[in-house]
Design an enzyme around this catalytic site. Sequence first.
Site, short mmCIF file in Angstrom:
data_model
loop_
_atom_site.label_atom_id
_atom_site.label_comp_id
_atom_site.label_asym_id
_atom_site.label_seq_id
_atom_site.Cartn_x
_atom_site.Cartn_y
_atom_site.Cartn_z
N ASP A 182 -0.98 -7.27 8.47
CA ASP A 182 -0.21 -6.77 9.61
C ASP A 182 1.27 -7.17 9.50
OD1 ASP A 182 0.11 -5.39 11.97
OD2 ASP A 182 -0.37 -7.13 13.23
N HIS A 222 5.74 -0.24 5.00
CA HIS A 222 4.43 0.05 4.40
C HIS A 222 4.54 0.05 2.87
CE1 HIS A 222 2.67 0.68 8.25
NE2 HIS A 222 3.40 1.74 8.54
N LEU A 255 -13.94 -8.59 -9.69
CA LEU A 255 -13.57 -8.65 -8.27
C LEU A 255 -13.95 -7.33 -7.60
CD1 LEU A 255 -11.88 -9.79 -5.80
CD2 LEU A 255 -9.92 -8.61 -6.78
#
Length: 224
Positions: A12, A29, A122
């Site tokens: 965030d 962003h 991962l």
Amino acid sequence: MNPLNHVAIIMDGNGRWGLKNKESRNEGHKAGLKTVEKVIKETINQKIKYLTLFAFSTENWNRPKKEINYLFNLLESYLSNKIESFNKKNIKLNIIGTKNFSKKLNKLLNLSEKKTAHNTILQINLALNYGSKFEIINAIKKINKNNDKINEKNLSKYLETKNIPDPELLIRTGNTKRLSNFLLWQLAYAEIFFEKKLWPDFNEKDYVKIIKKFKKIKRNFGKI
Ligand code: IPE
Ligand code: IPE
Ligand code: MG
């Protein structure tokens, strides 16, 4: 030292970072993607097996159309550029949330999952159009439909995170202390770190610091 298999992150603060530094939320962003790269790299360094990233919530549809379009275009170009490198790095991509985007994006997401399905170092769970309440209601519906018993094990089995261990650690950047409908069931016993920095300012050092602190926490699970 606490074992750490799964880190979940609420990324965030992009919009505020963009406005402050570039007078544009969208630039925030874009900058946030660099942090995504740093965190993926460090997660592999730390030998953590699962990383769940909250990228777009069911509530984020309430944003202006222009910002939503920018976000999905960014995602599209990121993924189409990255999939080969995910394969090289042995990273598996798994989408959680409902894939009801444009035909083109749905196709790209499915293809990215398929192409990386066999990777083992991962697993990245990318939460897109994800909302925890919706996920839980859906799971209950599925239990009912299959006439399964309602219990913790069965409910977990019908969540988007089936077969994935619950996160031991949740990090939320951006100086906000809430869960915003993220993994409400799965985070029942997670250690939660709220980080003041905005996501694009967050870096490997901050991440490692949190992991170190996490490892030393006395996790009680109700015991003393
Ligand atoms: C998080 O950053 C990214 C998404 C929700 C897509 P925000 O866009 O919420 O950034 P702030 O909180 O407005 O600064
Ligand atoms: C949570 O951030 C969602 C993501 C990071 C994708 P928001 O910025 O949407 O959360 P709220 O609206 O402040 O709770
Ligand atoms: Mg926000």
